[in-house]
Enzyme design. Structure first.
Site, mmCIF file in Angstrom:
data_model
loop_
_atom_site.group_PDB
_atom_site.id
_atom_site.type_symbol
_atom_site.label_atom_id
_atom_site.label_comp_id
_atom_site.label_asym_id
_atom_site.label_seq_id
_atom_site.Cartn_x
_atom_site.Cartn_y
_atom_site.Cartn_z
ATOM 1 N N SER A 135 0.846 -1.201 0.000
ATOM 2 C CA SER A 135 0.000 0.000 0.000
ATOM 3 C C SER A 135 0.879 1.247 0.000
ATOM 4 C CB SER A 135 -0.871 0.023 1.260
ATOM 5 O OG SER A 135 -1.549 1.260 1.372
ATOM 6 N N TYR A 148 -1.320 -0.672 10.575
ATOM 7 C CA TYR A 148 -1.481 -0.872 9.130
ATOM 8 C C TYR A 148 -0.260 -0.367 8.371
ATOM 9 C CZ TYR A 148 -3.723 -1.003 4.545
ATOM 10 O OH TYR A 148 -4.025 -1.274 3.239
HETATM 11 N N1 LIG Z 1 -8.851 -0.550 -0.793
HETATM 12 C C1 LIG Z 1 -7.764 0.214 -0.742
HETATM 13 O O1 LIG Z 1 -7.831 1.466 -0.890
HETATM 14 C C2 LIG Z 1 -6.411 -0.394 -0.512
HETATM 15 C C3 LIG Z 1 -5.297 0.459 -0.587
HETATM 16 C C4 LIG Z 1 -4.040 -0.070 -0.384
HETATM 17 C C5 LIG Z 1 -3.885 -1.431 -0.166
HETATM 18 N N2 LIG Z 1 -4.973 -2.237 -0.094
HETATM 19 C C6 LIG Z 1 -4.744 -3.657 0.177
HETATM 20 O O2 LIG Z 1 -5.399 -4.437 -0.798
HETATM 21 C C7 LIG Z 1 -5.722 -5.718 -0.236
HETATM 22 C C8 LIG Z 1 -7.181 -6.034 -0.500
HETATM 23 O O3 LIG Z 1 -7.973 -5.084 0.185
HETATM 24 P P1 LIG Z 1 -9.432 -4.642 -0.304
HETATM 25 O O4 LIG Z 1 -9.438 -3.178 -0.345
HETATM 26 O O5 LIG Z 1 -9.827 -5.422 -1.481
HETATM 27 O O6 LIG Z 1 -10.255 -5.044 1.012
HETATM 28 P P2 LIG Z 1 -11.506 -5.996 1.236
HETATM 29 O O7 LIG Z 1 -12.537 -5.751 0.204
HETATM 30 O O8 LIG Z 1 -11.838 -5.847 2.669
HETATM 31 O O9 LIG Z 1 -10.914 -7.457 0.964
HETATM 32 C C9 LIG Z 1 -10.026 -8.087 1.838
HETATM 33 C C10 LIG Z 1 -9.899 -9.530 1.398
HETATM 34 O O10 LIG Z 1 -8.961 -10.174 2.280
HETATM 35 C C11 LIG Z 1 -9.548 -11.360 2.756
HETATM 36 N N3 LIG Z 1 -9.032 -11.675 4.084
HETATM 37 C C12 LIG Z 1 -8.869 -10.840 5.134
HETATM 38 N N4 LIG Z 1 -8.413 -11.518 6.202
HETATM 39 C C13 LIG Z 1 -8.283 -12.805 5.801
HETATM 40 C C14 LIG Z 1 -7.883 -13.990 6.449
HETATM 41 N N5 LIG Z 1 -7.483 -13.983 7.735
HETATM 42 N N6 LIG Z 1 -7.873 -15.137 5.747
HETATM 43 C C15 LIG Z 1 -8.273 -15.165 4.451
HETATM 44 N N7 LIG Z 1 -8.652 -14.075 3.792
HETATM 45 C C16 LIG Z 1 -8.675 -12.909 4.449
HETATM 46 C C17 LIG Z 1 -11.049 -11.093 2.778
HETATM 47 O O11 LIG Z 1 -11.785 -12.303 2.671
HETATM 48 P P3 LIG Z 1 -12.643 -12.996 3.836
HETATM 49 O O12 LIG Z 1 -13.156 -11.904 4.732
HETATM 50 O O13 LIG Z 1 -13.698 -13.739 3.087
HETATM 51 O O14 LIG Z 1 -11.680 -13.900 4.514
HETATM 52 C C18 LIG Z 1 -11.214 -10.281 1.509
HETATM 53 O O15 LIG Z 1 -11.349 -11.141 0.412
HETATM 54 C C19 LIG Z 1 -5.359 -5.627 1.253
HETATM 55 O O16 LIG Z 1 -4.091 -6.205 1.472
HETATM 56 C C20 LIG Z 1 -5.310 -4.136 1.501
HETATM 57 O O17 LIG Z 1 -4.495 -3.803 2.588
HETATM 58 C C21 LIG Z 1 -6.236 -1.753 -0.264
#
Ligand SMILES: NC(=O)c1ccc[n+]([C@@H]2O[C@H](COP(=O)([O-])OP(=O)(O)OC[C@H]3O[C@@H](n4cnc5c(N)ncnc54)[C@H](OP(=O)(O)O)[C@@H]3O)[C@@H](O)[C@H]2O)c1
Length: 258
Positions: A135, A148
């Protein structure tokens, strides 16, 4: 093409799955919510493998990886360690220690556990890409988000170390640094999010960056400029602005919180 994606039930992981499936890939889809994974898989072209598990459960993750490697006859092309959680954390609140732990276990150690089983088979065939979703928040530390930010800084450094450890083996290690992407993780953010991007647009750019052989990519490009500036701003100047930065809400350590 065979692609293994953690965190595929939602947001960025789901969009990456849709993008790779549209290119004809066979997917290994990992997350805890089995129903979401099954629903995703049934709507995609092709046949895919669903692994409902917690990425913090290393033996379960490794068993899923071995199953997928066998299904791919040893040739897995891309592994995306994307599963992640985010939550505001404060060091002076003892109950937040559990959130620090969950964030590090999920965002850092599970990334290591995701890549581990793929290194030997990728080395054996001399090809493959290990992709870590870090990120922009990992570039500098922001107040209220120590857990984070520190976890994403660790993910960036970890991928950099691994890339150079595996140099010469034919395995590429890519770190992707998303800016603000519209997903359940950011849906509740109570502050303006500059250059907010849809997960589908992010996925298209991310898949292109991986295919183009990028080692590290900040997406969107406007955030790449911000990232460059952030990297060179001297500490006293950074501190002046950072202390006024909007903060992530604390709260129960619920996965998916902003
Ligand atoms: N959205 C942003 O602006 C942003 C910016 C920078 C980086 N990111 C990174 O991008 C990645 C995806 O985030 P997102 O924005 O798509 O968030 P999200 O919609 O909340 O998705 C998170 C995903 O991670 C899975 N997950 C979380 N904990 C888990 C566990 N213990 N075991 C298995 N699966 C797990 C969740 O699935 P389940 O709940 O079904 O397990 C879900 O599929 C993350 O690493 C986040 O830090 C996001």
């Amino acid at each position: 093409m065979h692609v293994f994606i953690t965190g595929a039930s939602s947001g960025i992981g789901r969009a990456l799955a849709q993008r790779y499936a549209s290119q004809g890939a066979t997917l290994g889809l990992v997350a805890r919510r089995e129903e979401s994974l099954n629903q995703l898989a049934s709507g995609l072209p092709g046949q895919h493998h669903v692994y409902a598990l917690d990425v913090r459960d290393r033996p379960a993750l490794h068993a899923a990886a071995q199953d997928f490697i066998a299904a791919a006859n040893g040739r897995v092309d891309v592994v995306v360690a994307n599963a992640g959680i985010s939550q505001g954390t404060l060091t002076d609140q003892p109950e937040d220690f559990a959130a620090f732990q969950a964030i590090f276990d999920t965002n850092v150690l599970a990334m290591v556990a995701t890549f581990e089983p793929f290194v030997a088979p990728m080395r054996a065939v001399g090809q493959g890409a290990l992709v870590g979703i870090a990120s922009v928040a990992g570039i500098r530390g922001l107040p209220g988000a120590a857990g984070y930010c520190a976890s994403k800084a660790a993910a960036i450094s970890y991928c950099e170390s691994l890339r150079n450890e595996l140099a010469g083996d034919g395995i590429r290690v890519v770190s992707l640094l998303p800016g603000y992407i519209r997903t359940p993780m950011t849906d509740g953010n109570p502050f303006p999010m500059p250059f907010l991007m849809s997960p589908h647009r992010f996925a298209r750019k991310a898949v292109n960056a991986i295919a183009a052989g990028r080692r590290q990519a900040v997406i969107p490009w406007q955030m790449a400029i911000a990232a460059r500036l952030l990297r060179i701003v001297p500490v006293p100047l950074f501190d002046l602005f950072a202390r006024r930065a909007p903060r992530k809400p604390r709260g129960a350590p619920t996965d998916g919180l902003p």
